[in-house]
Design an enzyme around this catalytic site. Structure first.
Site, mmCIF file in Angstrom:
data_model
loop_
_atom_site.group_PDB
_atom_site.id
_atom_site.type_symbol
_atom_site.label_atom_id
_atom_site.label_comp_id
_atom_site.label_asym_id
_atom_site.label_seq_id
_atom_site.Cartn_x
_atom_site.Cartn_y
_atom_site.Cartn_z
ATOM 1 C CG ASP A 93 -4.849 11.422 -2.620
ATOM 2 O OD1 ASP A 93 -4.222 12.351 -2.093
ATOM 3 O OD2 ASP A 93 -5.735 10.783 -2.014
ATOM 4 C CB SER A 94 -5.165 15.611 -6.685
ATOM 5 O OG SER A 94 -6.536 15.289 -6.522
ATOM 6 N N GLY A 95 -5.795 15.107 -3.425
ATOM 7 C CA GLY A 95 -6.602 15.654 -2.349
ATOM 8 C C GLY A 95 -8.047 15.867 -2.769
ATOM 9 N N GLY A 96 -8.289 15.849 -4.064
ATOM 10 C CA GLY A 96 -9.635 16.136 -4.565
ATOM 11 C C GLY A 96 -10.687 15.182 -4.032
ATOM 12 C CG ASP A 147 -9.829 13.909 -10.019
ATOM 13 O OD1 ASP A 147 -9.317 14.233 -8.921
ATOM 14 O OD2 ASP A 147 -10.362 12.806 -10.199
ATOM 15 C CG ASP A 283 -5.999 3.695 -4.365
ATOM 16 O OD1 ASP A 283 -6.368 3.842 -5.552
ATOM 17 O OD2 ASP A 283 -6.566 4.267 -3.417
ATOM 18 C CB CYS A 321 -1.666 -17.671 4.270
ATOM 19 S SG CYS A 321 -1.219 -15.914 4.242
ATOM 20 C CB CYS A 323 0.851 -13.364 6.075
ATOM 21 S SG CYS A 323 -0.491 -13.790 7.183
ATOM 22 C CB CYS A 326 -1.329 -17.479 8.001
ATOM 23 S SG CYS A 326 -2.881 -16.691 7.541
ATOM 24 C CG HIS A 352 -4.401 -12.797 6.257
ATOM 25 N ND1 HIS A 352 -3.809 -13.959 5.801
ATOM 26 C CD2 HIS A 352 -5.581 -12.689 5.581
ATOM 27 C CE1 HIS A 352 -4.595 -14.538 4.909
ATOM 28 N NE2 HIS A 352 -5.679 -13.797 4.766
#
Lengths: 393, 393
Positions: A93-96, A147, A283, A321, A323, A326, A352
């Site tokens: 990301d830009s850090g903004g 931004d 995200d 599940c 994973c 589980c 999970h």
């Protein structure tokens, strides 16, 4: 390098899209969820576990890495991939967003943002050019333009001016990359990565909760011609309806042949709603952050594993599940670990939850391919109950 | 079940022994290090990782599990193996040590100990019989007799009376097991484990720092005929020399054909010294506890990875170390994780430290087999530097 985005299927009943984004470190199937590696690690998880979870891309937080360990360290190690031993794609990301949400004493001018970091209070200044320079040093596969992310609620006039500032900054980011992309290589000779010119740069649409501003911002940013487009300033506390409208207002102005990234969200039903509205990438801190508080995501809603009702429960977090948590452990055992503040407890729920989010995207991709996405989305959203008030942060 | 201990090699130059202890859940090669699973988990580590580390046995803390989640829960899950999904051998301590070090308002009588637990202050009473009952319910492969562990320093008279109390308690533990071992099965019908009769029971030698008391205690405990013998009341704050002497005083009175367990220690050089003094089994919190503070064990001493000197260090924690942390990550990266309080940092150091301890035992076994243990020990101890004052807790 061949950097491209190929759409293979578009849904007939919604705007959902099935695509593939090729980066220098591998291919990302979209719709895609990106686990967040805030400080150079997805919290509590190893890169190997991320690969086993089929995570195809992770996100690195520029602000956090800039503050600690600092750019010199990451340059010394030849970029973020080498530093953290993750060889898959990374979006930085830009850090903004963190400057606006975490740092103190911010002063925003056309030139950039002056701030004091939240760790040691050291002063720093970030401009669109510096945001690019930092991201070039981190060496991710996708960089984001700087931004301004305005809070909710926000006055119309401020939102309008801010969106225009974001557009001017976006232009400067592109300009910096055009001029410096080829030479902005990462520190080390033994780095397998090529220059920043090979990275993609995404522009960010702002405009708060105002349809006309979202539309204007989308048009202005798209006109600059980025490798992909993000919708920013969503999931900042606004009602879900406003969040959906912000995306709906901007989406028609985004080009079909570029990836679209809805930033910083959301719950599993929200992701499906966003996919139905034409978004490709996501995200969110929810799966990792809520795990550390004992909350697990299932296809029918969240479970707070601290609750006494799970003390004697021999079933896994979620039946069927696949994973590791589980397949090997019971709710009762994980509840004990969380109550006793054992790290293994949050490790297991983190695994999970990430599996749950990544698997939801896998399922969405299959459903889009089978032209059954819209039914799937409706059934999933109808069957999902938010049992835990912690759900939305 | 065949429960036995076979000595394959004894060192010619020291009292070091190479053996194999067979339990209901597998074979333990001795000398052996037992990672500590205080609250039903070796801190920050999964059972799968323990298997990958070649841990052959782990220790479960009776007191902690008794307090939380409580016996009813563990019985409901069919014992500790099932609860935590570890199918290898487990040794359970008696709970005595934690009652004396953690609990409040202790009142010791011949009958047992009354105390308030450190979590919610609830009152409880533990007797030798209750300690056996609890350990039968946990279902470990090796149980420990209840003993009184006196602090350092300790008056001679108190140490003498206390060692006698420990002997009386030891006798009652054996008696309880003889009477109830066959019927004291763990909770569940689907449990693969058999009754407590199949578990081993070890007696504990006490006597503080007094040679004659250590000797008398060893003789009295051995006369009762246990499956193995532990030296307790060591590593409680006494100088290292006193610790060695306590073991040396008791050892000649321990039968050759039974395993010997030096409780709650120590540093890598101390383990080798204990092996040279005829000890076979060890448990210690150092590798896991110090990891959480950023301290790594190497064959030449400890490293505090928080130190600034490691910020740009691209080498692994230890060159040529085969652990996952060393094969995949640099000191610089791990330092960043620890400084940023990221869970992955302590996970990686924990893995390395456990590998380091377990590998030291593997090496010791090989050296005993090759009749080179004594040289190895001397060289190792001479080359080991304690750089970190945190070393001894």
């Amino acid at each position: 390098m061949q950097k491209n985005f190929v759409l293979s299927t578009t849904d007939r009943h919604s705007k959902a899209r099935r695509g593939q984004l090729t980066t220098a470190h591998g291919v990302i199937d979209t719709p895609a969820f990106m686990p967040i590696g805030t400080q150079g690690t997805v919290k509590a998880v190893t890169p190997r576990e991320l690969r086993e979870l089929d995570a195809q891309i992770i996100l690195g937080n520029t602000y956090h890495l800039f503050v600690r360990p600092g750019l010199d360290v990451i340059k010394h190690f030849g970029g973020l991939h080498n530093f953290m031993n993750w060889d898959g794609p990374i979006l930085t990301d830009s850090g903004g967003y963190q400057i606006f949400s975490l740092a103190k004493l911010r002063k925003i001018t056309d030139g950039g943002v002056e701030f004091q970091n939240h760790i040691d209070g050291a002063r720093a200044f970030i401009s669109p050019e510096i945001a690019m320079e930092i991201q070039a040093a981190l060496g991710g596969d996708i960089a984001m333009a700087l931004d301004e992310c305005v809070p909710y609620p926000c006055e119309y006039d401020y939102a309008a001016q801010s969106a225009e500032l974001t557009t001017r900054w976006a232009k400067r980011c592109l300009e910096w990359k055009r001029r410096n992309g080829e030479t902005a290589k990462r520190g080390l000779a033994d780095s397998p990565d090529r220059g920043f010119a090979d990275s993609m740069l995404f522009g960010i649409v702002q405009g708060a909760t105002f349809d006309d501003l979202r539309q204007q911002s989308a048009q202005a940013i798209v006109e600059l011609d980025f490798d992909g487009y993000a919708i920013g300033g969503v999931s900042v506390g606004e009602p879900e309806e406003e969040m959906m409208r912000a995306v709906e207002s901007a989406e028609p102005f985004l080009p079909r042949d570029k990836p679209r990234y809805a930033m910083g969200l959301g719950t599993p039903p929200q992701l499906l709603e966003m996919i139905a509205r034409g978004m490709d990438m996501f995200d969110c801190v929810l799966p990792t952050r809520l795990a550390r508080n004992g909350t697990a995501f299932t296809t029918t809603g969240t479970l707070n594993l601290k609750n006494a009702q799970f003390a004697l429960d021999k079933s896994p977090i979620e039946e069927n599940c696949a994973c590791d948590a589980c397949r090997e452990f019971s709710r009762g055992y994980i509840r004990h670990l969380i109550k006793a503040e054992e790290i293994l407890g949050l490790r297991l729920i983190t695994l999970h939850n990430l599996h749950s989010y990544l698997n939801l995207m896998k399922r969405a991709r299959t459903e889009i391919e089978s032209s059954t996405f819209d039914q799937f989305r409706k059934a999933f959203v109808a069957g999902y109950k938010t049992r835990d008030p912690m759900m939305v942060e």
